[in-house]
Design a protein around this motif. Structure first.
Motif, PDB file in Angstrom:
ATOM      1  N   THR A 196       0.827  -1.209   0.000  1.00 58.28           N
ATOM      2  CA  THR A 196       0.000   0.000   0.000  1.00 58.28           C
ATOM      3  C   THR A 196       0.858   1.255   0.000  1.00 58.28           C
ATOM      4  OG1 THR A 196      -1.674  -1.202   1.278  1.00 58.28           O
ATOM      5  CG2 THR A 196      -1.892   1.190   1.162  1.00 58.28           C
ATOM      6  N   ALA A 197       1.876   1.290   0.854  1.00 61.05           N
ATOM      7  CA  ALA A 197       2.744   2.460   0.921  1.00 61.05           C
ATOM      8  C   ALA A 197       3.486   2.667  -0.394  1.00 61.05           C
ATOM      9  CB  ALA A 197       3.746   2.305   2.070  1.00 61.05           C
ATOM     10  N   ARG A 198       3.976   1.584  -0.974  1.00 57.39           N
ATOM     11  CA  ARG A 198       4.710   1.679  -2.243  1.00 57.39           C
ATOM     12  C   ARG A 198       3.814   2.206  -3.359  1.00 57.39           C
ATOM     13  NH1 ARG A 198       6.007  -3.286  -2.680  1.00 57.39           N
ATOM     14  NH2 ARG A 198       4.390  -3.948  -4.116  1.00 57.39           N
ATOM     15  N   ILE A 199       2.630   1.650  -3.475  1.00 56.02           N
ATOM     16  CA  ILE A 199       1.713   2.081  -4.539  1.00 56.02           C
ATOM     17  C   ILE A 199       1.305   3.533  -4.341  1.00 56.02           C
ATOM     18  CG2 ILE A 199      -0.605   1.739  -5.494  1.00 56.02           C
ATOM     19  CD1 ILE A 199      -0.238  -1.251  -4.952  1.00 56.02           C
ATOM     20  N   PHE A 200       1.015   3.908  -3.105  1.00 50.68           N
ATOM     21  CA  PHE A 200       0.622   5.297  -2.823  1.00 50.68           C
ATOM     22  C   PHE A 200       1.719   6.264  -3.250  1.00 50.68           C
ATOM     23  CE2 PHE A 200       0.454   9.145  -0.329  1.00 50.68           C
ATOM     24  CZ  PHE A 200      -0.885   9.460  -0.291  1.00 50.68           C
ATOM     25  N   ALA A 201       2.968   5.994  -2.834  1.00 51.59           N
ATOM     26  CA  ALA A 201       4.082   6.889  -3.147  1.00 51.59           C
ATOM     27  C   ALA A 201       4.346   6.953  -4.651  1.00 51.59           C
ATOM     28  CB  ALA A 201       5.339   6.435  -2.405  1.00 51.59           C
ATOM     29  N   ILE A 202       4.354   5.813  -5.309  1.00 59.30           N
ATOM     30  CA  ILE A 202       4.639   5.783  -6.744  1.00 59.30           C
ATOM     31  C   ILE A 202       3.549   6.495  -7.540  1.00 59.30           C
ATOM     32  CG2 ILE A 202       4.865   4.281  -8.754  1.00 59.30           C
ATOM     33  CD1 ILE A 202       6.271   2.258  -6.959  1.00 59.30           C
ATOM     34  N   VAL A 203       2.289   6.186  -7.228  1.00 63.44           N
ATOM     35  CA  VAL A 203       1.182   6.821  -7.940  1.00 63.44           C
ATOM     36  C   VAL A 203       1.199   8.327  -7.720  1.00 63.44           C
ATOM     37  CG1 VAL A 203      -1.339   7.044  -8.024  1.00 63.44           C
ATOM     38  CG2 VAL A 203      -0.279   4.775  -7.965  1.00 63.44           C
ATOM     39  N   TRP A 204       1.480   8.746  -6.493  1.00 67.45           N
ATOM     40  CA  TRP A 204       1.502  10.185  -6.182  1.00 67.45           C
ATOM     41  C   TRP A 204       2.565  10.895  -7.016  1.00 67.45           C
ATOM     42  CZ3 TRP A 204       4.145  14.375  -4.689  1.00 67.45           C
ATOM     43  CH2 TRP A 204       3.443  15.434  -4.120  1.00 67.45           C
ATOM     44  N   ILE A 205       3.768  10.340  -7.068  1.00 66.01           N
ATOM     45  CA  ILE A 205       4.852  10.972  -7.815  1.00 66.01           C
ATOM     46  C   ILE A 205       4.577  10.927  -9.318  1.00 66.01           C
ATOM     47  CG2 ILE A 205       7.297  10.791  -8.421  1.00 66.01           C
ATOM     48  CD1 ILE A 205       7.835   9.879  -5.570  1.00 66.01           C
ATOM     49  N   VAL A 206       4.081   9.800  -9.812  1.00 63.26           N
ATOM     50  CA  VAL A 206       3.805   9.672 -11.247  1.00 63.26           C
ATOM     51  C   VAL A 206       2.722  10.657 -11.677  1.00 63.26           C
ATOM     52  CG1 VAL A 206       2.849   8.168 -13.023  1.00 63.26           C
ATOM     53  CG2 VAL A 206       4.576   7.294 -11.432  1.00 63.26           C
ATOM     54  N   LEU A 207       1.650  10.775 -10.897  1.00 61.20           N
ATOM     55  CA  LEU A 207       0.568  11.690 -11.260  1.00 61.20           C
ATOM     56  C   LEU A 207       1.059  13.131 -11.346  1.00 61.20           C
ATOM     57  CD1 LEU A 207      -2.490  10.310  -9.244  1.00 61.20           C
ATOM     58  CD2 LEU A 207      -2.066  10.169 -11.702  1.00 61.20           C
ATOM     59  N   ASN A 208       1.945  13.508 -10.454  1.00 59.41           N
ATOM     60  CA  ASN A 208       2.493  14.866 -10.507  1.00 59.41           C
ATOM     61  C   ASN A 208       3.537  14.999 -11.610  1.00 59.41           C
ATOM     62  OD1 ASN A 208       1.590  16.782  -8.120  1.00 59.41           O
ATOM     63  ND2 ASN A 208       1.698  14.717  -7.278  1.00 59.41           N
ATOM     64  N   GLY A 209       4.283  13.922 -11.852  1.00 54.17           N
ATOM     65  CA  GLY A 209       5.335  13.969 -12.862  1.00 54.17           C
ATOM     66  C   GLY A 209       4.807  14.081 -14.280  1.00 54.17           C
ATOM     67  N   ILE A 210       3.583  13.583 -14.526  1.00 47.41           N
ATOM     68  CA  ILE A 210       3.052  13.638 -15.895  1.00 47.41           C
ATOM     69  C   ILE A 210       2.340  14.957 -16.192  1.00 47.41           C
ATOM     70  CG2 ILE A 210       2.762  11.146 -15.986  1.00 47.41           C
ATOM     71  CD1 ILE A 210      -0.221  11.542 -15.550  1.00 47.41           C
ATOM     72  N   VAL A 211       2.178  15.808 -15.181  1.00 46.03           N
ATOM     73  CA  VAL A 211       1.485  17.084 -15.405  1.00 46.03           C
ATOM     74  C   VAL A 211       2.106  17.900 -16.535  1.00 46.03           C
ATOM     75  CG1 VAL A 211       0.978  19.338 -14.380  1.00 46.03           C
ATOM     76  CG2 VAL A 211       0.500  17.248 -13.097  1.00 46.03           C
ATOM     77  N   PRO A 212       3.445  18.079 -16.577  1.00 43.98           N
ATOM     78  CA  PRO A 212       4.013  18.887 -17.668  1.00 43.98           C
ATOM     79  C   PRO A 212       3.872  18.241 -19.048  1.00 43.98           C
ATOM     80  CG  PRO A 212       5.769  17.845 -16.423  1.00 43.98           C
ATOM     81  CD  PRO A 212       4.489  17.622 -15.650  1.00 43.98           C
ATOM     82  N   LEU A 213       3.519  16.949 -19.089  1.00 46.89           N
ATOM     83  CA  LEU A 213       3.359  16.251 -20.366  1.00 46.89           C
ATOM     84  C   LEU A 213       1.943  16.361 -20.920  1.00 46.89           C
ATOM     85  CD1 LEU A 213       5.317  12.960 -19.527  1.00 46.89           C
ATOM     86  CD2 LEU A 213       6.205  15.061 -20.556  1.00 46.89           C
ATOM     87  N   LEU A 214       1.010  16.859 -20.119  1.00 46.97           N
ATOM     88  CA  LEU A 214      -0.377  16.928 -20.541  1.00 46.97           C
ATOM     89  C   LEU A 214      -0.592  17.728 -21.832  1.00 46.97           C
ATOM     90  CD1 LEU A 214      -2.253  17.301 -17.125  1.00 46.97           C
ATOM     91  CD2 LEU A 214      -1.982  15.262 -18.539  1.00 46.97           C
ATOM     92  N   PRO A 215       0.107  18.866 -22.027  1.00 49.68           N
ATOM     93  CA  PRO A 215      -0.101  19.607 -23.287  1.00 49.68           C
ATOM     94  C   PRO A 215       0.242  18.799 -24.533  1.00 49.68           C
ATOM     95  CG  PRO A 215       0.940  21.015 -21.661  1.00 49.68           C
ATOM     96  CD  PRO A 215       0.944  19.623 -21.097  1.00 49.68           C
ATOM     97  N   MET A 216       1.107  17.772 -24.391  1.00 48.49           N
ATOM     98  CA  MET A 216       1.442  16.942 -25.542  1.00 48.49           C
ATOM     99  C   MET A 216       0.225  16.136 -26.005  1.00 48.49           C
ATOM    100  SD  MET A 216       5.164  15.543 -24.251  1.00 48.49           S
ATOM    101  CE  MET A 216       5.264  14.407 -25.632  1.00 48.49           C
ATOM    102  N   PHE A 217      -0.624  15.759 -25.057  1.00 38.43           N
ATOM    103  CA  PHE A 217      -1.795  14.961 -25.375  1.00 38.43           C
ATOM    104  C   PHE A 217      -3.053  15.814 -25.503  1.00 38.43           C
ATOM    105  CE2 PHE A 217       1.195  12.472 -22.834  1.00 38.43           C
ATOM    106  CZ  PHE A 217       1.442  11.405 -23.684  1.00 38.43           C
ATOM    107  N   MET A 218      -2.993  17.019 -24.918  1.00 38.46           N
ATOM    108  CA  MET A 218      -4.137  17.923 -24.972  1.00 38.46           C
ATOM    109  C   MET A 218      -3.649  19.282 -25.443  1.00 38.46           C
ATOM    110  SD  MET A 218      -5.867  16.751 -21.335  1.00 38.46           S
ATOM    111  CE  MET A 218      -7.425  17.598 -21.628  1.00 38.46           C
ATOM    112  N   PRO A 219      -3.421  19.461 -26.735  1.00 36.81           N
ATOM    113  CA  PRO A 219      -2.884  20.715 -27.281  1.00 36.81           C
ATOM    114  C   PRO A 219      -3.727  21.915 -26.858  1.00 36.81           C
ATOM    115  CG  PRO A 219      -2.927  19.014 -28.965  1.00 36.81           C
ATOM    116  CD  PRO A 219      -3.686  18.460 -27.792  1.00 36.81           C
TER     117      PRO A 219
END
Length: 249
Positions: A196-219
């Motif tokens: 649970t702790a591992r999934i929570f930490a990884i998902v949290w970081i990944v969700l924030n890490g992909i934010v700058p990539l959103l314009p690539m998929f949503m021009p």
């Protein structure tokens, strides 16, 4: 009335359960959350636009001051306090409500484990770490940072180290009674091994890490989330929290 009935009434009175408060928040958590909302109310309903702009100039974090001292009033000097004060300003009610709820959820276990002073110190240092990450990833562009996200992310990262751990129970050597000792602070390896702790930490970081990539998929989409501050604050809280633990005698 018979003596037996009187005895039953007394027993009913003495065994009646006490009413518990609906919101049992630590005082420090309630005070800081209230401060977030009070400052936003002041900005929204009391200050005019001119003064609100002055507040941003002097209290929001503007890393561009590092390379252009004349970019705003005060030159470089506000950089001594704005890495902390930006955490108490927000861009609107939706922003402040989200951060306040987040702060209450993760600030409460931190306050109960470490106390009010360490809660505030961890929050401010995490805000500083978030501001540093924001500066590194936005310079030399002109950008402005407001919001408690970095500080609250630090509380989140710190809480991950113990909220998923089992409650430890000990035995009083004199009375033999069971004593609740609380949750042990997990090592980094233990966090990574805990599902649970591992999934929570990884998902949290990944969700924030992909934010700058959103314009690539949503021009055309403008990214207004300070994802850098989130990750910077989270990592600081995650790695620095052992420094806040009480030393064993």
């Amino acid at each position: 009335m018979s003596d037996d009935n009187k005895t039953k009434q007394k027993q009913q009175v003495t065994t009646a359960p006490e009413r518990q408060p609906i919101f049992n928040l630590p005082a420090a958590v309630a005070a800081i959350a209230g401060l977030f909302l009070a400052i936003q109310a002041l900005q929204s309903f009391v200050l005019n636009e001119s003064i609100r702009n002055e507040v941003l100039v002097w209290l929001a974090f503007i890393p561009y001051r590092l390379i252009e001292n004349a970019a705003a009033p005060g030159g470089i000097w506000p950089l001594f306090w704005t890495p902390f004060t930006h955490a108490f300003l927000h861009a609107g009610w939706e922003h402040v409500i989200f951060n306040t709820v987040w702060f209450v959820i993760f600030g409460t276990p931190i306050a109960r484990r470490y106390g009010a002073a360490k809660l505030l110190i961890l929050f401010l240092l995490s805000a500083l770490a978030g501001a540093a990450a924001f500066a590194v990833t936005t310079l030399p562009q002109f950008a402005l940072l407001v919001g408690a996200s970095g500080g609250v992310a630090g509380l989140t990262g710190a809480a991950v180290r113990f909220i998923f751990q089992p409650i430890q129970v000990g035995i009083d050597p004199e009375t033999g009674e069971r004593i609740v000792l609380g949750r042990r602070l997990a090592t980094i390896g233990e966090v990574l091994r805990h599902p649970t702790a591992r999934i929570f930490a990884i998902v949290w970081i990944v969700l924030n890490g992909i934010v700058p990539l959103l314009p690539m998929f949503m021009p055309g989409m403008a990214v207004e989330i300070a994802w850098q501050a989130h990750i910077g604050g989270f990592l600081f809280g995650f790695f620095a929290i052992p420094l806040f633990e009480r030393r064993q005698p």
